[in-house]
Design a protein around this motif. Structure first.
Motif, PDB file in Angstrom:
ATOM      1  N   THR A  42      54.982  35.521  52.363  1.00 34.42           N
ATOM      2  CA  THR A  42      55.822  36.715  52.440  1.00 34.42           C
ATOM      3  C   THR A  42      55.278  37.778  53.387  1.00 34.42           C
ATOM      4  O   THR A  42      55.979  38.707  53.734  1.00 34.42           O
ATOM      5  CB  THR A  42      55.976  37.362  51.059  1.00 34.42           C
ATOM      6  OG1 THR A  42      54.699  37.863  50.644  1.00 34.42           O
ATOM      7  CG2 THR A  42      56.518  36.373  50.039  1.00 34.42           C
ATOM      8  N   LYS A  43      53.991  37.661  53.748  1.00 35.92           N
ATOM      9  CA  LYS A  43      53.270  38.653  54.578  1.00 35.92           C
ATOM     10  C   LYS A  43      53.049  39.971  53.841  1.00 35.92           C
ATOM     11  O   LYS A  43      52.586  40.943  54.414  1.00 35.92           O
ATOM     12  CB  LYS A  43      53.966  38.916  55.925  1.00 35.92           C
ATOM     13  CG  LYS A  43      54.251  37.662  56.723  1.00 35.92           C
ATOM     14  CD  LYS A  43      53.027  36.843  56.974  1.00 35.92           C
ATOM     15  CE  LYS A  43      53.344  35.630  57.830  1.00 35.92           C
ATOM     16  NZ  LYS A  43      52.604  34.450  57.466  1.00 35.92           N
ATOM     17  N   GLU A  44      53.354  40.010  52.554  1.00 34.56           N
ATOM     18  CA  GLU A  44      53.142  41.202  51.741  1.00 34.56           C
ATOM     19  C   GLU A  44      51.638  41.471  51.609  1.00 34.56           C
ATOM     20  O   GLU A  44      50.851  40.558  51.376  1.00 34.56           O
ATOM     21  CB  GLU A  44      53.740  40.954  50.361  1.00 34.56           C
ATOM     22  CG  GLU A  44      53.597  42.077  49.380  1.00 34.56           C
ATOM     23  CD  GLU A  44      54.211  41.729  48.030  1.00 34.56           C
ATOM     24  OE1 GLU A  44      54.559  42.679  47.305  1.00 34.56           O
ATOM     25  OE2 GLU A  44      54.354  40.530  47.701  1.00 34.56           O
ATOM     26  N   VAL A  45      51.255  42.745  51.763  1.00 31.26           N
ATOM     27  CA  VAL A  45      49.872  43.131  51.519  1.00 31.26           C
ATOM     28  C   VAL A  45      49.680  43.160  50.009  1.00 31.26           C
ATOM     29  O   VAL A  45      50.359  43.897  49.306  1.00 31.26           O
ATOM     30  CB  VAL A  45      49.540  44.497  52.156  1.00 31.26           C
ATOM     31  CG1 VAL A  45      48.133  44.938  51.765  1.00 31.26           C
ATOM     32  CG2 VAL A  45      49.672  44.422  53.672  1.00 31.26           C
ATOM     33  N   LEU A  46      48.768  42.343  49.530  1.00 34.56           N
ATOM     34  CA  LEU A  46      48.574  42.197  48.092  1.00 34.56           C
ATOM     35  C   LEU A  46      47.551  43.168  47.535  1.00 34.56           C
ATOM     36  O   LEU A  46      47.758  43.748  46.474  1.00 34.56           O
ATOM     37  CB  LEU A  46      48.136  40.763  47.768  1.00 34.56           C
ATOM     38  CG  LEU A  46      49.150  39.682  48.130  1.00 34.56           C
ATOM     39  CD1 LEU A  46      48.529  38.308  47.967  1.00 34.56           C
ATOM     40  CD2 LEU A  46      50.405  39.834  47.290  1.00 34.56           C
ATOM     41  N   MET A  47      46.449  43.350  48.230  1.00 36.97           N
ATOM     42  CA  MET A  47      45.394  44.215  47.701  1.00 36.97           C
ATOM     43  C   MET A  47      44.370  44.553  48.766  1.00 36.97           C
ATOM     44  O   MET A  47      44.316  43.923  49.815  1.00 36.97           O
ATOM     45  CB  MET A  47      44.702  43.556  46.506  1.00 36.97           C
ATOM     46  CG  MET A  47      44.025  42.241  46.821  1.00 36.97           C
ATOM     47  SD  MET A  47      43.268  41.460  45.382  1.00 36.97           S
ATOM     48  CE  MET A  47      41.796  42.441  45.193  1.00 36.97           C
ATOM     49  N   LEU A  48      43.590  45.569  48.456  1.00 35.55           N
ATOM     50  CA  LEU A  48      42.431  45.944  49.241  1.00 35.55           C
ATOM     51  C   LEU A  48      41.250  45.983  48.278  1.00 35.55           C
ATOM     52  O   LEU A  48      41.363  46.532  47.186  1.00 35.55           O
ATOM     53  CB  LEU A  48      42.620  47.318  49.883  1.00 35.55           C
ATOM     54  CG  LEU A  48      41.453  47.794  50.736  1.00 35.55           C
ATOM     55  CD1 LEU A  48      41.937  48.522  51.954  1.00 35.55           C
ATOM     56  CD2 LEU A  48      40.501  48.660  49.932  1.00 35.55           C
ATOM     57  N   ALA A  49      40.177  45.347  48.659  1.00 34.28           N
ATOM     58  CA  ALA A  49      38.979  45.334  47.826  1.00 34.28           C
ATOM     59  C   ALA A  49      37.771  45.419  48.750  1.00 34.28           C
ATOM     60  O   ALA A  49      37.915  45.691  49.945  1.00 34.28           O
ATOM     61  CB  ALA A  49      38.944  44.078  46.961  1.00 34.28           C
ATOM     62  N   TRP A  50      36.600  45.196  48.190  1.00 29.39           N
ATOM     63  CA  TRP A  50      35.352  45.304  48.944  1.00 29.39           C
ATOM     64  C   TRP A  50      34.604  43.986  48.924  1.00 29.39           C
ATOM     65  O   TRP A  50      34.704  43.215  47.970  1.00 29.39           O
ATOM     66  CB  TRP A  50      34.480  46.400  48.334  1.00 29.39           C
ATOM     67  CG  TRP A  50      35.101  47.742  48.440  1.00 29.39           C
ATOM     68  CD1 TRP A  50      35.925  48.344  47.524  1.00 29.39           C
ATOM     69  CD2 TRP A  50      35.006  48.647  49.526  1.00 29.39           C
ATOM     70  NE1 TRP A  50      36.336  49.570  47.980  1.00 29.39           N
ATOM     71  CE2 TRP A  50      35.777  49.780  49.213  1.00 29.39           C
ATOM     72  CE3 TRP A  50      34.337  48.623  50.742  1.00 29.39           C
ATOM     73  CZ2 TRP A  50      35.895  50.872  50.065  1.00 29.39           C
ATOM     74  CZ3 TRP A  50      34.444  49.701  51.597  1.00 29.39           C
ATOM     75  CH2 TRP A  50      35.226  50.813  51.258  1.00 29.39           C
ATOM     76  N   VAL A  97      36.278  35.907  47.031  1.00 24.70           N
ATOM     77  CA  VAL A  97      35.207  36.462  46.204  1.00 24.70           C
ATOM     78  C   VAL A  97      34.954  37.872  46.720  1.00 24.70           C
ATOM     79  O   VAL A  97      34.727  38.073  47.911  1.00 24.70           O
ATOM     80  CB  VAL A  97      33.919  35.625  46.300  1.00 24.70           C
ATOM     81  CG1 VAL A  97      32.831  36.222  45.410  1.00 24.70           C
ATOM     82  CG2 VAL A  97      34.182  34.167  45.951  1.00 24.70           C
ATOM     83  N   TYR A  98      35.020  38.834  45.833  1.00 26.02           N
ATOM     84  CA  TYR A  98      34.854  40.238  46.199  1.00 26.02           C
ATOM     85  C   TYR A  98      33.598  40.805  45.540  1.00 26.02           C
ATOM     86  O   TYR A  98      32.960  40.155  44.715  1.00 26.02           O
ATOM     87  CB  TYR A  98      36.068  41.055  45.735  1.00 26.02           C
ATOM     88  CG  TYR A  98      37.380  40.614  46.339  1.00 26.02           C
ATOM     89  CD1 TYR A  98      37.709  40.945  47.649  1.00 26.02           C
ATOM     90  CD2 TYR A  98      38.310  39.883  45.601  1.00 26.02           C
ATOM     91  CE1 TYR A  98      38.926  40.561  48.201  1.00 26.02           C
ATOM     92  CE2 TYR A  98      39.526  39.497  46.143  1.00 26.02           C
ATOM     93  CZ  TYR A  98      39.827  39.842  47.443  1.00 26.02           C
ATOM     94  OH  TYR A  98      41.027  39.460  47.990  1.00 26.02           O
ATOM     95  N   TRP A  99      33.294  42.057  45.891  1.00 27.96           N
ATOM     96  CA  TRP A  99      32.232  42.804  45.222  1.00 27.96           C
ATOM     97  C   TRP A  99      32.895  43.905  44.404  1.00 27.96           C
ATOM     98  O   TRP A  99      33.655  44.716  44.942  1.00 27.96           O
ATOM     99  CB  TRP A  99      31.264  43.418  46.223  1.00 27.96           C
ATOM    100  CG  TRP A  99      30.227  44.259  45.551  1.00 27.96           C
ATOM    101  CD1 TRP A  99      30.192  45.620  45.502  1.00 27.96           C
ATOM    102  CD2 TRP A  99      29.104  43.804  44.799  1.00 27.96           C
ATOM    103  NE1 TRP A  99      29.109  46.036  44.764  1.00 27.96           N
ATOM    104  CE2 TRP A  99      28.414  44.935  44.319  1.00 27.96           C
ATOM    105  CE3 TRP A  99      28.607  42.535  44.468  1.00 27.96           C
ATOM    106  CZ2 TRP A  99      27.272  44.849  43.552  1.00 27.96           C
ATOM    107  CZ3 TRP A  99      27.462  42.450  43.699  1.00 27.96           C
ATOM    108  CH2 TRP A  99      26.809  43.599  43.261  1.00 27.96           C
TER     109      TRP A  99
END
Length: 118
Positions: free
Chosen positions: A34-42, A58-60
């Protein structure tokens, strides 16, 4: 069952990533279809390498101060399809296949479900 793509980043590419004073870099997850931005993480260097090695995001976690493999508790896993870094190498973009109901811990598909304006 979906599986992710293993990314073979070169040492020069890994060295180019600019982490902030806390050793973190922003990572955006975008849906492959869909090209939808799902999330922003670190991410830190370890979570970035694990993501490349496993083909799974895998995020922090800044709040828990620990590695966080997306979906281990919720089942809403993210599988890597492509990975990019921006022109300043201080932000990462991952094109992912989102499994389950969505990316947001609130139950929404995208963390970006709050709209400004009427």
């Amino acid at each position: 069952m979906p599986t992710g793509v293993r990314i073979d980043a070169t040492p020069d590419q890994l060295d180019a990533v600019k982490y902030n004073d806390h050793g973190l870099v922003t990572a955006i997850a975008q849906d492959v279809d869909t090209k939808e931005v799902l999330m922003l993480a670190w991410m830190n260097a370890e979570s970035l390498q694990m993501t490349f090695d496993e083909g799974r995001m895998v995020y922090w976690s800044r709040s828990r101060q620990e590695l966080w493999r997306k979906g281990d508790t919720s089942g809403d896993r993210q599988f890597v399809r492509e990975a990019y870094y921006d022109c300043d190498a201080d932000a990462l973009l991952f094109i992912v296949e989102q499994e389950g109901k969505g990316a947001c811990h609130t139950g929404e598909r995208s963390c970006f479900h709050n709209r400004f304006g009427s």
